[in-house]
Structure formats: structure tokens, C-alpha cells
Design a protein around this motif. Structure first.
Motif, PDB file in Angstrom:
ATOM      1  N   ALA A   1       0.811  -1.217   0.000  1.00 57.97           N
ATOM      2  CA  ALA A   1       0.000   0.000   0.000  1.00 57.97           C
ATOM      3  C   ALA A   1       0.844   1.267   0.000  1.00 57.97           C
ATOM      4  CB  ALA A   1      -0.929  -0.004   1.212  1.00 57.97           C
ATOM      5  N   LEU A   2       1.929   1.286   0.757  1.00 54.54           N
ATOM      6  CA  LEU A   2       2.687   2.509   0.948  1.00 54.54           C
ATOM      7  C   LEU A   2       3.852   2.678  -0.029  1.00 54.54           C
ATOM      8  CD1 LEU A   2       2.778   2.592   4.859  1.00 54.54           C
ATOM      9  CD2 LEU A   2       1.108   3.618   3.298  1.00 54.54           C
ATOM     10  N   CYS A   3       4.200   1.607  -0.731  1.00 54.27           N
ATOM     11  CA  CYS A   3       5.305   1.699  -1.702  1.00 54.27           C
ATOM     12  C   CYS A   3       4.805   1.825  -3.135  1.00 54.27           C
ATOM     13  CB  CYS A   3       6.218   0.479  -1.589  1.00 54.27           C
ATOM     14  SG  CYS A   3       7.147   0.390  -0.038  1.00 54.27           S
ATOM     15  N   VAL A   4       3.487   1.925  -3.332  1.00 56.67           N
ATOM     16  CA  VAL A   4       2.944   1.923  -4.684  1.00 56.67           C
ATOM     17  C   VAL A   4       3.403   3.148  -5.476  1.00 56.67           C
ATOM     18  CG1 VAL A   4       0.783   2.963  -3.844  1.00 56.67           C
ATOM     19  CG2 VAL A   4       0.827   1.781  -6.043  1.00 56.67           C
ATOM     20  N   SER A   5       3.304   4.347  -4.895  1.00 57.86           N
ATOM     21  CA  SER A   5       3.716   5.540  -5.633  1.00 57.86           C
ATOM     22  C   SER A   5       5.237   5.623  -5.735  1.00 57.86           C
ATOM     23  CB  SER A   5       3.153   6.794  -4.965  1.00 57.86           C
ATOM     24  OG  SER A   5       3.531   6.861  -3.609  1.00 57.86           O
ATOM     25  N   TYR A   6       5.939   5.101  -4.735  1.00 59.27           N
ATOM     26  CA  TYR A   6       7.402   5.024  -4.789  1.00 59.27           C
ATOM     27  C   TYR A   6       7.844   4.156  -5.963  1.00 59.27           C
ATOM     28  CZ  TYR A   6      11.994   3.094  -3.493  1.00 59.27           C
ATOM     29  OH  TYR A   6      13.287   2.659  -3.504  1.00 59.27           O
ATOM     30  N   ALA A   7       7.187   3.009  -6.131  1.00 59.75           N
ATOM     31  CA  ALA A   7       7.515   2.128  -7.248  1.00 59.75           C
ATOM     32  C   ALA A   7       7.220   2.802  -8.583  1.00 59.75           C
ATOM     33  CB  ALA A   7       6.729   0.825  -7.129  1.00 59.75           C
ATOM     34  N   PHE A   8       6.159   3.623  -8.622  1.00 60.96           N
ATOM     35  CA  PHE A   8       5.821   4.341  -9.854  1.00 60.96           C
ATOM     36  C   PHE A   8       6.919   5.349 -10.196  1.00 60.96           C
ATOM     37  CE2 PHE A   8       3.724   7.138 -12.751  1.00 60.96           C
ATOM     38  CZ  PHE A   8       2.756   6.372 -13.377  1.00 60.96           C
ATOM     39  N   VAL A   9       7.364   6.099  -9.198  1.00 58.15           N
ATOM     40  CA  VAL A   9       8.431   7.079  -9.427  1.00 58.15           C
ATOM     41  C   VAL A   9       9.706   6.386  -9.895  1.00 58.15           C
ATOM     42  CG1 VAL A   9       9.932   8.789  -8.323  1.00 58.15           C
ATOM     43  CG2 VAL A   9       7.490   8.732  -7.772  1.00 58.15           C
ATOM     44  N   GLN A  10       9.988   5.228  -9.296  1.00 52.17           N
ATOM     45  CA  GLN A  10      11.210   4.493  -9.632  1.00 52.17           C
ATOM     46  C   GLN A  10      11.113   3.736 -10.948  1.00 52.17           C
ATOM     47  OE1 GLN A  10      14.004   4.814  -7.779  1.00 52.17           O
ATOM     48  NE2 GLN A  10      12.846   6.221  -6.473  1.00 52.17           N
ATOM     49  N   GLY A  11       9.927   3.699 -11.549  1.00 50.06           N
ATOM     50  CA  GLY A  11       9.753   2.966 -12.797  1.00 50.06           C
ATOM     51  C   GLY A  11       9.805   1.469 -12.619  1.00 50.06           C
ATOM     52  N   ALA A  12       9.353   0.985 -11.460  1.00 52.51           N
ATOM     53  CA  ALA A  12       9.473  -0.433 -11.130  1.00 52.51           C
ATOM     54  C   ALA A  12       8.213  -1.238 -11.418  1.00 52.51           C
ATOM     55  CB  ALA A  12       9.846  -0.590  -9.649  1.00 52.51           C
ATOM     56  N   HIS A  13       7.144  -0.591 -11.896  1.00 54.23           N
ATOM     57  CA  HIS A  13       5.930  -1.327 -12.209  1.00 54.23           C
ATOM     58  C   HIS A  13       6.098  -2.104 -13.512  1.00 54.23           C
ATOM     59  CE1 HIS A  13       3.306  -0.073  -9.041  1.00 54.23           C
ATOM     60  NE2 HIS A  13       3.525   1.205  -9.253  1.00 54.23           N
ATOM     61  N   VAL A  14       5.426  -3.231 -13.596  1.00 51.73           N
ATOM     62  CA  VAL A  14       5.412  -4.014 -14.837  1.00 51.73           C
ATOM     63  C   VAL A  14       4.500  -3.315 -15.846  1.00 51.73           C
ATOM     64  CG1 VAL A  14       4.809  -6.220 -15.895  1.00 51.73           C
ATOM     65  CG2 VAL A  14       5.849  -6.170 -13.621  1.00 51.73           C
ATOM     66  N   ARG A  15       4.973  -3.150 -17.063  1.00 49.45           N
ATOM     67  CA  ARG A  15       4.198  -2.474 -18.094  1.00 49.45           C
ATOM     68  C   ARG A  15       4.147  -3.333 -19.359  1.00 49.45           C
ATOM     69  NH1 ARG A  15       6.619   3.721 -17.693  1.00 49.45           N
ATOM     70  NH2 ARG A  15       6.234   4.017 -15.455  1.00 49.45           N
ATOM     71  N   VAL A  16       3.029  -3.320 -20.029  1.00 45.97           N
ATOM     72  CA  VAL A  16       2.881  -3.976 -21.318  1.00 45.97           C
ATOM     73  C   VAL A  16       2.757  -2.873 -22.368  1.00 45.97           C
ATOM     74  CG1 VAL A  16       1.486  -5.529 -22.724  1.00 45.97           C
ATOM     75  CG2 VAL A  16       1.750  -5.970 -20.267  1.00 45.97           C
ATOM     76  N   ASP A  17       3.748  -2.777 -23.237  1.00 40.84           N
ATOM     77  CA  ASP A  17       3.816  -1.672 -24.196  1.00 40.84           C
ATOM     78  C   ASP A  17       3.478  -2.174 -25.594  1.00 40.84           C
ATOM     79  OD1 ASP A  17       4.314   0.608 -25.587  1.00 40.84           O
ATOM     80  OD2 ASP A  17       6.501   0.432 -25.494  1.00 40.84           O
ATOM     81  N   LEU A  18       2.409  -1.611 -26.178  1.00 36.17           N
ATOM     82  CA  LEU A  18       2.017  -1.963 -27.537  1.00 36.17           C
ATOM     83  C   LEU A  18       2.376  -0.858 -28.534  1.00 36.17           C
ATOM     84  CD1 LEU A  18      -1.482  -3.571 -26.860  1.00 36.17           C
ATOM     85  CD2 LEU A  18       0.720  -4.717 -27.140  1.00 36.17           C
ATOM     86  N   ILE A  19       2.222   0.400 -28.136  1.00 36.28           N
ATOM     87  CA  ILE A  19       2.480   1.509 -29.059  1.00 36.28           C
ATOM     88  C   ILE A  19       3.382   2.585 -28.462  1.00 36.28           C
ATOM     89  CG2 ILE A  19       0.287   1.173 -30.266  1.00 36.28           C
ATOM     90  CD1 ILE A  19      -0.816   3.548 -28.641  1.00 36.28           C
ATOM     91  N   TYR A  20       3.525   2.605 -27.146  1.00 35.77           N
ATOM     92  CA  TYR A  20       4.159   3.738 -26.461  1.00 35.77           C
ATOM     93  C   TYR A  20       5.601   3.953 -26.915  1.00 35.77           C
ATOM     94  CZ  TYR A  20       5.271   6.807 -22.484  1.00 35.77           C
ATOM     95  OH  TYR A  20       5.651   7.867 -21.699  1.00 35.77           O
ATOM     96  N   ALA A  21       6.388   2.889 -27.005  1.00 37.52           N
ATOM     97  CA  ALA A  21       7.814   3.033 -27.298  1.00 37.52           C
ATOM     98  C   ALA A  21       8.071   3.595 -28.695  1.00 37.52           C
ATOM     99  CB  ALA A  21       8.518   1.686 -27.145  1.00 37.52           C
ATOM    100  N   GLY A  22       7.151   3.388 -29.612  1.00 38.23           N
ATOM    101  CA  GLY A  22       7.396   3.797 -30.987  1.00 38.23           C
ATOM    102  C   GLY A  22       6.922   5.182 -31.354  1.00 38.23           C
ATOM    103  N   VAL A  23       6.265   5.884 -30.434  1.00 38.72           N
ATOM    104  CA  VAL A  23       5.737   7.205 -30.766  1.00 38.72           C
ATOM    105  C   VAL A  23       6.722   8.285 -30.334  1.00 38.72           C
ATOM    106  CG1 VAL A  23       3.356   6.412 -30.596  1.00 38.72           C
ATOM    107  CG2 VAL A  23       4.477   7.385 -28.575  1.00 38.72           C
ATOM    108  N   SER A  24       6.459   9.522 -30.753  1.00 39.40           N
ATOM    109  CA  SER A  24       7.357  10.630 -30.448  1.00 39.40           C
ATOM    110  C   SER A  24       7.284  11.032 -28.982  1.00 39.40           C
ATOM    111  CB  SER A  24       6.991  11.839 -31.320  1.00 39.40           C
ATOM    112  OG  SER A  24       5.706  12.328 -30.967  1.00 39.40           O
ATOM    113  N   HIS A  25       8.222  11.889 -28.592  1.00 35.91           N
ATOM    114  CA  HIS A  25       8.280  12.352 -27.195  1.00 35.91           C
ATOM    115  C   HIS A  25       6.982  13.035 -26.791  1.00 35.91           C
ATOM    116  CE1 HIS A  25       9.796  14.351 -23.573  1.00 35.91           C
ATOM    117  NE2 HIS A  25       9.288  15.474 -24.056  1.00 35.91           N
ATOM    118  N   ARG A  26       6.494  13.945 -27.611  1.00 32.87           N
ATOM    119  CA  ARG A  26       5.278  14.676 -27.259  1.00 32.87           C
ATOM    120  C   ARG A  26       4.056  13.761 -27.243  1.00 32.87           C
ATOM    121  NH1 ARG A  26       5.914  20.106 -26.884  1.00 32.87           N
ATOM    122  NH2 ARG A  26       7.827  20.988 -27.755  1.00 32.87           N
TER     123      ARG A  26
END
Length: 297
Positions: free
Chosen positions: A145-170
């Protein structure tokens, strides 16, 4: 549609009034020696009025942040710093959980003890090993419960990426802003509304409900009394399960605050371009040469 718009504007206006009134009359909802004050606190904590008060604060902070870019960066750093502080502190619960488990196994298997007495600061309390065994779950819940936002800041959550990596910065920043506003925040708000009354139904009697109107709840104040949940799964088992309900609310609050921080960061990185990517981001490191493993610990 016009009626709905009028209602929305009216409720947002009342939100500012309710904030001012609550701050200038704290005794009406913070003086829990008065049962009516307690009931008002319970009612407004999960109410429509509270929602619009929070919405008004978010809108004001956002407008100020858009006008004063440094102020928005300060909010990002403050919110992310708060998430990191809470997460790094709560992470020690994992060590406590392991130590407690080792002590339980050691005392139970070798010394055949049935209870443990602890006396921090000279104040002793004795509970059975079953109580300590079931109590391990509270440490695990605290980490989750208390480390959830900490893990988000640290980029430690598991993510499934379908389109995000291939698009532009904006485009990435637009996706992040959309996700913050239309996924993270609404889910956090909805979960809070349910969890708030879920907690209080296990703290007082008669039970309260989200469908209760304030007048009805104030009438209940005449007979309200504390009835903190103390029932465990076994007669001598862990009996402070209301703490789990409090952790749920803490979890939801941290998610909402992190959604704000992520929206503000995404907006600023959208406006300032790629050179602002991860600006002021405070992430833990495993040391030189371990970059490939960072974000997965």
C-alpha cells in the motif's frame, strides 16, 4: 446538457465555499468528543462535497502551475519526494516481516513457546505466536500500500507496451497526461468513495453507508459509539484488521497524489521538450554497471 453544466459549475463554486467554511469552523468536524462532529467528518470524507473541494484545489494548483512553471516543477519535486520518502520508509516493513518470521519459527520450533512478550520503552505486551504469525500480513500490506507511488516514481511497475515506445516524445506525454486524468484519478476517487465507508463500518456502530444523507447520519449520532473491529480468524489470532482498511485509504491517497505529480511532470516535459525528460527525477540506483537491472528491484 445545460442543466448538467449549471450543476457542475454550481458544485465547483460550492467547493470553494465548503473549503473556506471547513477551515474556519474546524470544531464542527474535528472535535470528535462531540459525536455530531465525528458524524460530519465521516459523511464529508466520502461525499460529493469533498470530491468537488479536491477538484477545486487541483484546478487552482494546475492553473497556478501553468502560469508559473517553476511552481509546477516545485509541486512535482514535492509530490515525488513525498512518494519516495514514504516508500523508502515503508520498505523497511519487509525486513521487519522477515525478522518476525524468523523469530516465530525459531521460538516455536526450538523452544516450543506459545507466546511472545515484547517490552519497548518498558511497556510490555504479550501475544500468542498465532497473533504474530497472522500479523505478518500487516507488514506485507504496508509494503504494497505505501510503496505503490514510490515504485511508480522508480519505474518499477510491470508495463505492457504496444504503441508507447514507438511514438514521439510529445505523443508519449499526451498519453501520460490522458492516463493520469482519465484512468489513475477516476479509479482512485471511486476506490476512495467505497473504501471510506468500508473503513468506518468497522469502527463505529450503528453502521454508516454512502447512501445515507447527512440528516439521517446526524440522527444516528445520538446512539453512535466506537466499535473497532477486533475479531481475528482464530480466537487468539491477529485482531487489528481495521489497520488494513486504513492502509487501503493510504494506498488510494498516494495513487491520487502520484497521478497529480505524473500529470504535472508529463505536461512540463511536453511543453519543454525532450531536454526536460526525467528532470529532477530522484531514482534509486544499484551502482555503476547495474543499470540494466534498475527499475526491476
Amino acid at each position: 446538457m445545460l442543466n448538467g453544466l449549471i450543476w457542475l459549475v454550481t458544485e465547483m463554486g460550492l467547493g470553494f465555499y465548503n473549503i473556506f467554511y471547513a477551515l474556519t469552523h474546524p470544531g464542527l468536524w474535528l472535535d470528535w468528543s462531540n459525536k455530531e462532529s465525528l458524524i460530519r467528518f465521516i459523511y464529508y470524507g466520502g461525499s460529493q462535497e469533498f470530491f468537488f473541494a479536491v477538484l477545486d484545489i487541483f484546478i487552482v494548483l494546475t492553473v497556478l502551475g501553468i502560469i508559473f512553471r517553476k511552481f509546477m516543477w516545485a509541486m512535482v519535486r514535492g509530490l515525488e519526494g513525498f512518494a519516495n520518502f514514504i516508500g523508502r520508509l515503508a520498505a523497511w516493513a519487509g525486513l521487519i516481516m522477515v525478522g518476525q518470521q524468523v523469530i516465530i519459527i525459531f521460538l516455536q520450533s526450538i523452544f516450543r513457546l506459545g507466546e511472545i512478550t515484547l517490552s519497548p520503552l518498558g511497556i510490555g505486551f504479550t501475544y500468542s505466536l498465532t497473533w504474530y504469525t497472522e500479523g505478518l500480513k500487516i507488514w506485507n500490506a504496508a509494503v504494497v500500500a505505501l510503496c505503490v507511488s514510490y515504485a511508480f516514481v522508480q519505474g518499477a511497475h510491470v508495463r505492457v507496451d504496444l504503441i508507447y515506445a514507438g511514438v514521439s516524445h510529445r505523443a508519449k506525454k499526451v498519453i501520460d497526461m490522458f492516463g493520469s486524468l482519465f484512468f489513475m484519478m477516476p479509479v482512485a476517487v471511486l476506490t476512495w468513495m467505497y473504501s471510506w465507508y468500508f473503513l468506518w463500518r468497522h469502527l463505529i456502530t450503528p453502521k454508516v453507508s454512502a447512501s445515507d444523507q447527512l440528516d439521517l447520519m446526524l440522527r444516528k449520532a445520538r446512539i453512535v459509539k466506537w466499535n473497532v473491529e477486533r475479531t481475528g480468524f482464530s480466537p487468539d489470532g491477529f485482531n487489528a484488521y481495521f489497520l488494513f482498511k486504513i492502509l487501503i485509504l493510504a494506498f488510494v491517497a498516494l495513487v491520487f497524489l502520484q497521478a497529480m505529480a505524473f500529470f504535472y511532470r508529463s505536461f512540463l516535459e511536453f511543453m519543454e521538450g525532450e531536454e526536460s525528460q526525467d528532470k529532477y527525477l530522484d531514482r534509486d540506483t544499484l551502482g555503476e554497471g547495474e543499470e540494466a537491472y534498475e527499475g526491476t528491484h
